[in-house]
Design a protein around this motif. Structure first.
Motif, PDB file in Angstrom:
ATOM      1  N   ARG A   1     -46.937  58.315  66.728  1.00  0.00           N
ATOM      2  CA  ARG A   1     -45.982  59.259  66.116  1.00  0.00           C
ATOM      3  C   ARG A   1     -44.634  58.609  65.823  1.00  0.00           C
ATOM      4  O   ARG A   1     -43.981  58.945  64.845  1.00  0.00           O
ATOM      5  N   ALA A   2     -44.224  57.681  66.671  1.00  0.00           N
ATOM      6  CA  ALA A   2     -42.902  57.073  66.475  1.00  0.00           C
ATOM      7  C   ALA A   2     -42.929  55.886  65.522  1.00  0.00           C
ATOM      8  O   ALA A   2     -41.941  55.620  64.828  1.00  0.00           O
ATOM      9  N   LEU A   3     -44.059  55.169  65.479  1.00  0.00           N
ATOM     10  CA  LEU A   3     -44.014  53.839  64.856  1.00  0.00           C
ATOM     11  C   LEU A   3     -44.936  53.647  63.653  1.00  0.00           C
ATOM     12  O   LEU A   3     -44.906  52.570  63.040  1.00  0.00           O
ATOM     13  N   ALA A   4     -45.713  54.634  63.294  1.00  0.00           N
ATOM     14  CA  ALA A   4     -46.640  54.442  62.168  1.00  0.00           C
ATOM     15  C   ALA A   4     -45.869  54.092  60.894  1.00  0.00           C
ATOM     16  O   ALA A   4     -44.839  54.709  60.583  1.00  0.00           O
ATOM     17  N   GLY A   5     -46.331  53.065  60.209  1.00  0.00           N
ATOM     18  CA  GLY A   5     -45.736  52.692  58.925  1.00  0.00           C
ATOM     19  C   GLY A   5     -44.532  51.775  59.027  1.00  0.00           C
ATOM     20  O   GLY A   5     -43.840  51.535  58.038  1.00  0.00           O
ATOM     21  N   LEU A   6     -44.287  51.228  60.199  1.00  0.00           N
ATOM     22  CA  LEU A   6     -43.088  50.393  60.375  1.00  0.00           C
ATOM     23  C   LEU A   6     -43.404  48.909  60.534  1.00  0.00           C
ATOM     24  O   LEU A   6     -42.577  48.151  61.051  1.00  0.00           O
ATOM     25  N   GLU A   7     -44.598  48.501  60.101  1.00  0.00           N
ATOM     26  CA  GLU A   7     -45.011  47.122  60.382  1.00  0.00           C
ATOM     27  C   GLU A   7     -44.042  46.065  59.845  1.00  0.00           C
ATOM     28  O   GLU A   7     -43.911  44.989  60.432  1.00  0.00           O
ATOM     29  N   GLU A   8     -43.334  46.384  58.765  1.00  0.00           N
ATOM     30  CA  GLU A   8     -42.417  45.370  58.214  1.00  0.00           C
ATOM     31  C   GLU A   8     -41.239  45.088  59.131  1.00  0.00           C
ATOM     32  O   GLU A   8     -40.587  44.061  59.032  1.00  0.00           O
ATOM     33  N   ALA A   9     -40.979  45.997  60.043  1.00  0.00           N
ATOM     34  CA  ALA A   9     -39.837  45.809  60.960  1.00  0.00           C
ATOM     35  C   ALA A   9     -40.296  45.351  62.341  1.00  0.00           C
ATOM     36  O   ALA A   9     -39.546  45.445  63.316  1.00  0.00           O
ATOM     37  N   ALA A  10     -41.514  44.813  62.419  1.00  0.00           N
ATOM     38  CA  ALA A  10     -42.119  44.501  63.725  1.00  0.00           C
ATOM     39  C   ALA A  10     -41.203  43.700  64.646  1.00  0.00           C
ATOM     40  O   ALA A  10     -41.141  43.950  65.848  1.00  0.00           O
ATOM     41  N   GLN A  11     -40.479  42.750  64.082  1.00  0.00           N
ATOM     42  CA  GLN A  11     -39.647  41.888  64.930  1.00  0.00           C
ATOM     43  C   GLN A  11     -38.487  42.653  65.557  1.00  0.00           C
ATOM     44  O   GLN A  11     -37.881  42.182  66.521  1.00  0.00           O
ATOM     45  N   ARG A  12     -38.177  43.823  65.020  1.00  0.00           N
ATOM     46  CA  ARG A  12     -37.025  44.580  65.545  1.00  0.00           C
ATOM     47  C   ARG A  12     -37.447  45.814  66.344  1.00  0.00           C
ATOM     48  O   ARG A  12     -36.638  46.683  66.619  1.00  0.00           O
ATOM     49  N   VAL A  13     -38.734  45.856  66.698  1.00  0.00           N
ATOM     50  CA  VAL A  13     -39.202  46.978  67.510  1.00  0.00           C
ATOM     51  C   VAL A  13     -39.629  46.469  68.886  1.00  0.00           C
ATOM     52  O   VAL A  13     -40.420  45.541  68.992  1.00  0.00           O
ATOM     53  N   THR A  14     -39.071  47.080  69.913  1.00  0.00           N
ATOM     54  CA  THR A  14     -39.497  46.818  71.289  1.00  0.00           C
ATOM     55  C   THR A  14     -39.938  48.148  71.867  1.00  0.00           C
ATOM     56  O   THR A  14     -39.367  49.192  71.544  1.00  0.00           O
ATOM     57  N   VAL A  15     -40.959  48.093  72.707  1.00  0.00           N
ATOM     58  CA  VAL A  15     -41.423  49.314  73.376  1.00  0.00           C
ATOM     59  C   VAL A  15     -41.130  49.193  74.863  1.00  0.00           C
ATOM     60  O   VAL A  15     -41.344  48.129  75.456  1.00  0.00           O
ATOM     61  N   ALA A  16     -40.608  50.257  75.459  1.00  0.00           N
ATOM     62  CA  ALA A  16     -40.418  50.290  76.911  1.00  0.00           C
ATOM     63  C   ALA A  16     -41.337  51.354  77.491  1.00  0.00           C
ATOM     64  O   ALA A  16     -41.192  52.543  77.168  1.00  0.00           O
ATOM     65  N   TYR A  17     -42.291  50.913  78.310  1.00  0.00           N
ATOM     66  CA  TYR A  17     -43.163  51.868  78.996  1.00  0.00           C
ATOM     67  C   TYR A  17     -42.455  52.337  80.263  1.00  0.00           C
ATOM     68  O   TYR A  17     -42.212  51.540  81.175  1.00  0.00           O
ATOM     69  N   GLU A  18     -42.107  53.615  80.290  1.00  0.00           N
ATOM     70  CA  GLU A  18     -41.387  54.169  81.425  1.00  0.00           C
ATOM     71  C   GLU A  18     -42.083  55.444  81.906  1.00  0.00           C
ATOM     72  O   GLU A  18     -41.784  56.545  81.399  1.00  0.00           O
ATOM     73  N   PRO A  19     -43.014  55.306  82.857  1.00  0.00           N
ATOM     74  CA  PRO A  19     -43.640  56.531  83.377  1.00  0.00           C
ATOM     75  C   PRO A  19     -42.564  57.414  83.994  1.00  0.00           C
ATOM     76  O   PRO A  19     -41.766  56.943  84.824  1.00  0.00           O
ATOM     77  N   ILE A  20     -42.513  58.666  83.597  1.00  0.00           N
ATOM     78  CA  ILE A  20     -41.399  59.538  84.004  1.00  0.00           C
ATOM     79  C   ILE A  20     -41.335  59.673  85.521  1.00  0.00           C
ATOM     80  O   ILE A  20     -40.255  59.719  86.108  1.00  0.00           O
ATOM     81  N   TRP A  21     -42.505  59.677  86.146  1.00  0.00           N
ATOM     82  CA  TRP A  21     -42.559  59.840  87.602  1.00  0.00           C
ATOM     83  C   TRP A  21     -42.013  58.622  88.351  1.00  0.00           C
ATOM     84  O   TRP A  21     -41.820  58.680  89.569  1.00  0.00           O
ATOM     85  N   ALA A  22     -41.738  57.544  87.643  1.00  0.00           N
ATOM     86  CA  ALA A  22     -41.224  56.336  88.315  1.00  0.00           C
ATOM     87  C   ALA A  22     -39.730  56.124  88.036  1.00  0.00           C
ATOM     88  O   ALA A  22     -39.122  55.221  88.606  1.00  0.00           O
ATOM     89  N   ILE A  23     -39.141  56.958  87.194  1.00  0.00           N
ATOM     90  CA  ILE A  23     -37.742  56.734  86.811  1.00  0.00           C
ATOM     91  C   ILE A  23     -36.794  57.347  87.834  1.00  0.00           C
ATOM     92  O   ILE A  23     -36.819  58.561  88.063  1.00  0.00           O
ATOM     93  N   GLY A  24     -36.012  56.480  88.451  1.00  0.00           N
ATOM     94  CA  GLY A  24     -34.999  56.941  89.397  1.00  0.00           C
ATOM     95  C   GLY A  24     -35.568  57.545  90.665  1.00  0.00           C
ATOM     96  O   GLY A  24     -34.847  58.182  91.439  1.00  0.00           O
ATOM     97  N   THR A  25     -36.852  57.356  90.911  1.00  0.00           N
ATOM     98  CA  THR A  25     -37.503  57.984  92.066  1.00  0.00           C
ATOM     99  C   THR A  25     -37.748  56.994  93.203  1.00  0.00           C
ATOM    100  O   THR A  25     -38.089  57.395  94.306  1.00  0.00           O
ATOM    101  N   GLY A  26     -37.615  55.708  92.909  1.00  0.00           N
ATOM    102  CA  GLY A  26     -37.947  54.697  93.908  1.00  0.00           C
ATOM    103  C   GLY A  26     -39.452  54.456  93.967  1.00  0.00           C
ATOM    104  O   GLY A  26     -39.948  53.627  94.716  1.00  0.00           O
ATOM    105  N   LYS A  27     -40.216  55.201  93.158  1.00  0.00           N
ATOM    106  CA  LYS A  27     -41.679  55.070  93.155  1.00  0.00           C
ATOM    107  C   LYS A  27     -42.073  54.260  91.925  1.00  0.00           C
ATOM    108  O   LYS A  27     -42.067  54.759  90.813  1.00  0.00           O
ATOM    109  N   THR A  28     -42.372  52.993  92.129  1.00  0.00           N
ATOM    110  CA  THR A  28     -42.728  52.129  91.001  1.00  0.00           C
ATOM    111  C   THR A  28     -44.224  52.240  90.718  1.00  0.00           C
ATOM    112  O   THR A  28     -45.013  52.378  91.653  1.00  0.00           O
TER     113      THR A  28
END
Ligand code: PEP
Length: 257
Positions: free
Chosen positions: A153-180
């Protein structure tokens, strides 16, 4: 060589005086022990951006600056918002888009995330797209499908900008919880994300992990989790833990593409 990327997301912490202090400390630490395999980026609140870029320029530090959010509009009657062009003018090189705190607390849905990524890329900056499931989705075993769908949903059709796209996988249950997430859970999700990115023509994008990363778990996650770096929240607010994460990443990151 592809470098790893470590971003310190300060969230709504540190006024501009405190920001100047921490930026100087981080710059000094990295000057005393430079890193070759890691790109380091600080993501302060909007009001600190000018101070942080000024300090980094004065110190000749190779540290980048990101914003934590931006409007998907170019300009106009959008009270309280900040545009990509305004960030660019300040020397900001990248923008975090779709952090789970913005998605859950500020109604940033997939359509707004997608239009914001496009605004960032159109404006010539790099986008760091955050994705990740909540606990109920993981417990239902639907996390891979959920994250794959967020990517499409976020990235379809953006292949020309590949070098400027980074993805951060952040499971919500691990953010700020101390549970990695475990290294095995992260590694499995990296396969899912890279497979979907490749299908979207974005196979060259770096994929980070975020969620209670600290000085003690960073090396294991880089080595066994197969990530290209970190998005760090709480541990980026103090010099020593943030520096330790950067150095662990530098020591353990093996270029894979
Ligand atoms: C974040 O907010 O992006 C984050 C990863 O936070 P923390 O490191 O504190 O879990």
């Amino acid at each position: 060589m592809t470098k790893a990327l470590v971003i310190g997301n300060w969230k709504m912490n540190l006024d501009y005086v405190e920001a100047v202090h921490l930026t100087r400390q981080v710059a000094t630490l990295l000057a005393s022990r430079p890193v070759e395999r890691v790109e380091v980026v600080l993501a302060p609140p909007f009001v600190d951006l000018r101070s942080v870029t000024s300090v980094l320029e004065a110190e000749h530090a190779s540290i980048g600056v990101a914003a934590q959010h931006v409007s998907d509009r170019d300009n106009g009657a959008f009270t309280g918002e900040v545009s990509v062009a305004m960030l660019k003018r300040l020397g900001v090189a990248s923008v975090i888009v779709g952090h789970s705190e913005r998605r859950t607390m500020y109604h940033m849905d997939d359509a707004i995330v997608a239009s914001t990524v496009r605004a960032v890329l159109r404006g010539g900056l790099a986008a760091v797209l955050c994705v990740g499931e909540d606990l109920a989705t993981r417990e239902a075993g639907e996390h891979d499908a959920f994250v794959s769908e967020q990517l499409t949903r976020a990235l379809a059709g953006l292949e020309e900008a590949a070098q400027r796209v980074t993805v951060a996988y952040e499971p919500i249950w691990a953010i700020g919880t101390g549970k990695t997430a475990t290294a095995a859970e992260i590694q499995a999700m990296m396969v899912t994300i890279r497979t979907r990115l490749a299908a979207l023509g974005l196979g060259a994008s770096r994929v980070l992990y975020g969620g209670s990363v600290n000085a003690d778990n960073a090396a294991e996650i880089v080595t066994e989790g197969d990530v290209d770096g970190f998005l760090v929240g709480g541990a980026s607010l103090k010099t020593e833990p943030f520096g330790a994460i950067v150095h662990a990443c530098n020591d353990c990151y093996a270029e894979r593409r």
